[in-house]
Enzyme design. Structure first.
Site, PDB file in Angstrom:
ATOM      1  N   SER A  20      34.527  10.587 177.823  1.00  0.00           N
ATOM      2  CA  SER A  20      34.592  11.227 179.135  1.00  0.00           C
ATOM      3  C   SER A  20      33.209  11.427 179.768  1.00  0.00           C
ATOM      4  CB  SER A  20      35.349  12.555 179.044  1.00  0.00           C
ATOM      5  OG  SER A  20      36.707  12.304 178.777  1.00  0.00           O
ATOM      6  N   THR A  65      40.869  18.155 175.772  1.00  0.00           N
ATOM      7  CA  THR A  65      41.580  17.160 174.977  1.00  0.00           C
ATOM      8  C   THR A  65      42.090  17.830 173.702  1.00  0.00           C
ATOM      9  OG1 THR A  65      41.480  14.901 174.121  1.00  0.00           O
ATOM     10  CG2 THR A  65      39.495  16.248 173.846  1.00  0.00           C
ATOM     11  N   LYS A  69      45.201  21.428 174.709  1.00  0.00           N
ATOM     12  CA  LYS A  69      45.815  21.345 176.045  1.00  0.00           C
ATOM     13  C   LYS A  69      46.866  22.423 176.296  1.00  0.00           C
ATOM     14  CE  LYS A  69      44.942  16.469 176.592  1.00  0.00           C
ATOM     15  NZ  LYS A  69      45.449  15.137 176.820  1.00  0.00           N
ATOM     16  N   ASN A  90      44.958  19.439 181.200  1.00  0.00           N
ATOM     17  CA  ASN A  90      43.793  18.642 180.774  1.00  0.00           C
ATOM     18  C   ASN A  90      42.638  18.748 181.760  1.00  0.00           C
ATOM     19  OD1 ASN A  90      44.549  16.963 182.912  1.00  0.00           O
ATOM     20  ND2 ASN A  90      44.015  15.100 181.802  1.00  0.00           N
ATOM     21  N   ALA A 132      54.887  14.474 170.348  1.00  0.00           N
ATOM     22  CA  ALA A 132      55.388  15.520 171.239  1.00  0.00           C
ATOM     23  C   ALA A 132      54.330  16.598 171.428  1.00  0.00           C
ATOM     24  CB  ALA A 132      56.674  16.115 170.682  1.00  0.00           C
ATOM     25  N   THR A 157      57.320  16.376 163.718  1.00  0.00           N
ATOM     26  CA  THR A 157      58.038  17.653 163.724  1.00  0.00           C
ATOM     27  C   THR A 157      59.182  17.536 164.724  1.00  0.00           C
ATOM     28  OG1 THR A 157      55.899  18.714 163.308  1.00  0.00           O
ATOM     29  CG2 THR A 157      57.728  20.167 163.923  1.00  0.00           C
ATOM     30  N   TYR A 235      42.203   5.146 172.158  1.00  0.00           N
ATOM     31  CA  TYR A 235      41.406   3.973 172.519  1.00  0.00           C
ATOM     32  C   TYR A 235      40.337   3.759 171.454  1.00  0.00           C
ATOM     33  CZ  TYR A 235      38.670   7.846 174.353  1.00  0.00           C
ATOM     34  OH  TYR A 235      37.996   9.034 174.465  1.00  0.00           O
TER      35      TYR A 235
END
Ligand code: NAP
Length: 295
Positions: A20, A65, A69, A90, A132, A157, A235
């Site tokens: 970032s 991140t 979040k 975010n 999730a 989970t 990534y």
């Protein structure tokens, strides 16, 4: 460019892998905006205190991140509609009066990368979403907004996937379950929104095989179909195990989350600075950077 007017940062744990700061520097150069943007490693139990300190020291905006979040959502005084729905934030606007506005740009970033950059149509498609957590929360409503035929959330989970699916039921044809549950087949798009790759090993791939094949070690022909698209939100090196697995399954399109990362960052930049930077060149440059640095 003139002197930077405010501090910006991305908070996470781990954070050393984050690109970032690199992206926001490119945006700042491109738009001529003065900008100081850093990566901050917050202790797992110390995110709120780290954010307080950053804001008190002149922080004007923050990206958040994993794994913070959902905590960031709770720490906001006000939220945009999409952040409210996601239950995860975010992007934070840190106001002079000490209050905070929370937004979530992950979903719009992913959908833009899939539909604009990769040219994929999501309408009428069957989507398997692995994970999730905060990222899955952020992308769920925007994905359902593209009117897929079905979207199944599978998570280690199971309760988290079931809860997320229940929350989004009014938005489209969504279901949820554990990694051992076998939903209807086949899928046109498999999205990896787990953080399993960051830890190095990817036991989740065995689960995915089991989930798709009913625990057969290899996939029967045609089960994923020649048109399947596999996309890892991660990534660089973290995405490699999933993308190698996807190539092995004969996926038509395989992509990591570089494009999403740049697109969600462009949205954050627009929220803070009122101008949306061009992304195509930055995505290409970041891919080169990641390839050169192996990470
Ligand atoms: P998070 O909130 O910490 O959630 C992590 C998720 O991964 C949970 O669903 C968790 O399952 C699952 N998980 C973790 N380790 C696992 C394992 N060994 N096997 C199976 N499942 C595992 O993280 P997040 O913020 O959602 O981020 C998830 C991924 O998306 C990360 O790789 C992140 O870098 C990526 N991301 C990319 C972008 C982008 O712009 N490209 C944006 C956002 C996120 P449990 O619920 O069972 O713990």
């Amino acid at each position: 460019m003139s002197e930077p007017t405010g501090r910006y940062a991305v908070f996470g744990n781990p954070i050393a892998h984050s690109r970032s700061p690199w992206i926001h520097r490119r945006f700042a150069e491109q738009t001529g905006r003065p900008l100081h943007y850093e990566a901050i490693l917050a202790p797992r139990e110390g995110f709120a205190a780290a954010l307080d300190a950053f804001q008190a020291e002149g922080g004007r905006g923050a990206n958040v991140t994993l794994p913070f979040k959902e905590e960031a959502w709770r720490l906001c005084d006000e939220r945009t509609a999409r952040a409210e729905r996601a239950g995860a934030v975010n992007t934070l606007v840190l106001r002079d009066d000490g209050t905070r506005l929370g937004d979530n740009t992950d979903g719009v970033g992913l959908v833009r990368d899939l539909t604009v950059n990769l040219g994929l149509a999501l309408t009428g498609r069957r989507i398997l979403l692995l994970g999730a957590g905060g990222a899955a929360r952020g992308i769920l409503a925007p994905l359902l907004g593209e009117h897929p035929a079905a979207l199944h959330i599978a998570n280690r989970t199971a309760e988290r996937a079931l809860r997320l699916a229940a929350e989004a039921r009014g938005l489209g044809p969504v279901s949820g379950g554990g990694l051992d549950q076998r939903p209807d087949l086949p899928f046109d798009l498999v999205l990896n929104a787990t953080s399993a790759g960051i830890a190095g090993a990817l036991p989740i791939l065995h689960f995915v095989d089991a989930l798709i094949t009913g625990a057969l070690p290899t996939l029967p022909d045609g089960l994923l179909g020649p048109d399947v698209v596999c996309y890892d939100l991660a990534y660089g090196v973290a995405s490699r195990p999933f993308l190698l697995w996807a190539q092995g399954q004969g996926a038509r399109v395989v992509s990591d989350g570089t494009g999403m990362l740049v697109e969600q960052a462009a949205e954050s930049f627009a929220i803070w600075h009122g101008v949306r930077p061009q992304t195509t060149g930055v995505i290409a440059a970041l891919r080169r950077e990641l390839a050169a640095g192996s990470g």
